[in-house]
Design an enzyme around this catalytic site. Structure first.
Site, short mmCIF file in Angstrom:
data_model
loop_
_atom_site.label_atom_id
_atom_site.label_comp_id
_atom_site.label_asym_id
_atom_site.label_seq_id
_atom_site.Cartn_x
_atom_site.Cartn_y
_atom_site.Cartn_z
N ARG A 49 0.89 -1.17 0.00
CA ARG A 49 0.00 0.00 0.00
C ARG A 49 0.92 1.20 0.00
NH1 ARG A 49 -2.02 4.47 -0.09
NH2 ARG A 49 -3.95 5.11 0.91
N HIS A 101 2.13 7.14 1.98
CA HIS A 101 1.09 8.19 1.94
C HIS A 101 0.85 8.75 3.32
CE1 HIS A 101 -1.10 4.75 3.52
NE2 HIS A 101 -2.05 5.57 3.91
N HIS A 104 -2.58 11.13 5.58
CA HIS A 104 -3.95 11.66 5.46
C HIS A 104 -4.29 12.55 6.63
CE1 HIS A 104 -4.16 7.79 7.51
NE2 HIS A 104 -3.89 7.18 6.38
N GLU A 129 -5.40 6.87 11.62
CA GLU A 129 -5.69 5.52 11.10
C GLU A 129 -5.39 4.50 12.18
OE1 GLU A 129 -3.99 4.39 7.23
OE2 GLU A 129 -2.93 2.79 8.28
N HIS A 157 3.22 6.97 6.17
CA HIS A 157 3.36 5.54 6.47
C HIS A 157 3.14 4.71 5.21
CE1 HIS A 157 -0.80 6.82 7.14
NE2 HIS A 157 -1.17 5.60 6.75
N GLU A 201 -10.43 6.10 1.44
CA GLU A 201 -9.15 5.48 1.14
C GLU A 201 -8.67 5.91 -0.25
OE1 GLU A 201 -7.13 3.83 2.99
OE2 GLU A 201 -5.84 2.96 1.47
#
Ligand code: MN
Ligand code: MN
Length: 377
Positions: free
Chosen positions: A89, A92, A94, A98, A137, A159
């Site tokens: 993944r 990134h 945000h 999370e 992360h 997401e």
């Protein structure tokens, strides 16, 4: 030919003579034939991941239940992701925190914080991580691959709208990138024009080797928590495990793991300061949610379903199946808090309770002020 249940209770209701969806009806018996105590217009508080759009990418997938799927999701949203061996993944960050729970397999989690501490940790089933808002992360499946749940502290999270390292590079002038890193602009000739999001990579080297090759950096492990090593609190009818800021210091999302034996029930209660999102891991259960004025609605759940309870609304979770129920509750608060109906009544003068509810024994003498979050059928 199987006989379908008809929505008839005594003299109320009538048979369905139009088209039917027997599979959906069978999974939602309390929607087809609600308990007579249900009333009013509570919003929908259930959404199965099986009905959530699945984003298929190079080697993995992700699906989400957000306010777009369930309008009641104010404070929380949830993601289910699968990363087989080596699949990444993308790096990134945000705007939301999370909170993660590993369902299957093994996973490597990478994070860098604002103190230039770095985290590289391998996690297995039952383990957690917390990526605070804004901290970059990445996630990678190890040899066994992995599947996990992510909870975000905003119902509007998606997401598909995170800040990605590939997009940051693609949308920064090349000469600025060159100046920033002190290299010629040609160094960026090959950067991807679009996001990678989920993509195949080789299975990473053993963790000790990776850490050694990173050289002189400050490692931390404070953003992961090995909840699989906690001992649950046992009660007649089941068990609970709390993971919140008291044992996982950095978290701003509290979690309650509930195990219900057949017939067991999470007692009637509510949470004074936080919405609750539920992820059903195994079994069959039902929940009624009560709200003012005169509102109550009952929902049925199976493994893979998501439930939701807005803050302060009374609810219970009852095991209605033959096997054990395991359900995860995550809350938009650092410390887990609840109020028990039983405890409330037990800690109120009996005459006052009798005057309200017109009850006597056995109820008044069986009330308990002890903490008993689970009861046996
Ligand atoms: Mn993330
Ligand atoms: Mn609850």
């Amino acid at each position: 030919m199987t006989t379908l249940k008809q929505p008839i209770v005594g003299t109320e209701g009538a048979d369905i003579v139009g088209p039917r969806n027997p599979d959906v009806e069978a999974q939602n018996p309390d929607i087809l034939i609600p308990p007579v105590t249900d009333h009013g217009g509570l919003p929908n508080l259930k959404f199965p991941f099986a009905m959530a759009h699945n984003r298929l990418e190079d080697g993995g997938w992700a699906r989400e239940v957000t306010r777009r799927e369930m309008g009641a999701l104010e404070e929380l949203a949830i993601v289910n992701m699968r990363l087989p061996a080596g699949v990444v993944r993308e790096m990134h960050w945000h705007k939301e925190a999370e909170w993660a729970y590993v369902l299957q397999g093994r996973v490597r989690f990478y994070l860098v914080d604002d103190q230039r501490q770095t985290l590289v940790e391998d996690l297995g089933p039952g383990d957690l991580w917390l990526a605070p808002a804004g901290f970059p992360h990445a996630i990678q499946g190890l040899e066994e691959g992995t599947e996990f749940i992510l909870v975000f502290n905003d119902g509007n999270f998606s997401e598909n709208q995170t800040l990605l390292v590939t997009e940051l590079f693609a949308h920064t002038p090349r000469e600025v990138l060159a100046k920033n890193f002190g290299v010629p602009a040609e160094a960026f000739a090959g950067i991807p024009a679009q996001e990678k999001y989920i993509f195949r990579q080789p299975v990473p080297a053993p963790i000790e080797q990776v850490r050694a090759e990173m050289g002189a950096v400050t490692f931390t492990d404070k953003y992961v928590f090995r909840a699989s090593q906690l001992t649950p609190s046992r009660f007649p009818g089941g068990a609970t495990t709390v993971v919140d800021a008291k044992n996982f210091e950095v978290t701003n999302l509290a979690a309650l793991f509930i195990d219900l034996e057949p017939g067991g029930m999470r007692e009637i209660h509510w949470h004074p300061d936080a919405d609750e999102i539920q992820y059903y891991i195994s079994g069959r259960a039902r929940m009624t949610v009560f709200d003012a004025v005169n509102n109550a609605r009952t929902f049925d759940f199976v493994a893979g379903d998501v439930g939701y309870v807005p803050k302060t609304l009374a609810h219970y979770i009852e095991n209605t199946g033959e096997g054990p129920v395991r359900v995860l509750n995550v809350f938009h608060t650092a410390q887990y808090r609840d109020v028990s109906l039983n405890n409330w009544l037990a800690l109120t003068p009996k005459d006052l309770v009798r005057g309200h509810l017109d009850v006597g024994d056995p109820l008044l003498s069986s009330l308990s002020s002890a903490r008993q979050p689970i009861v046996k059928g």
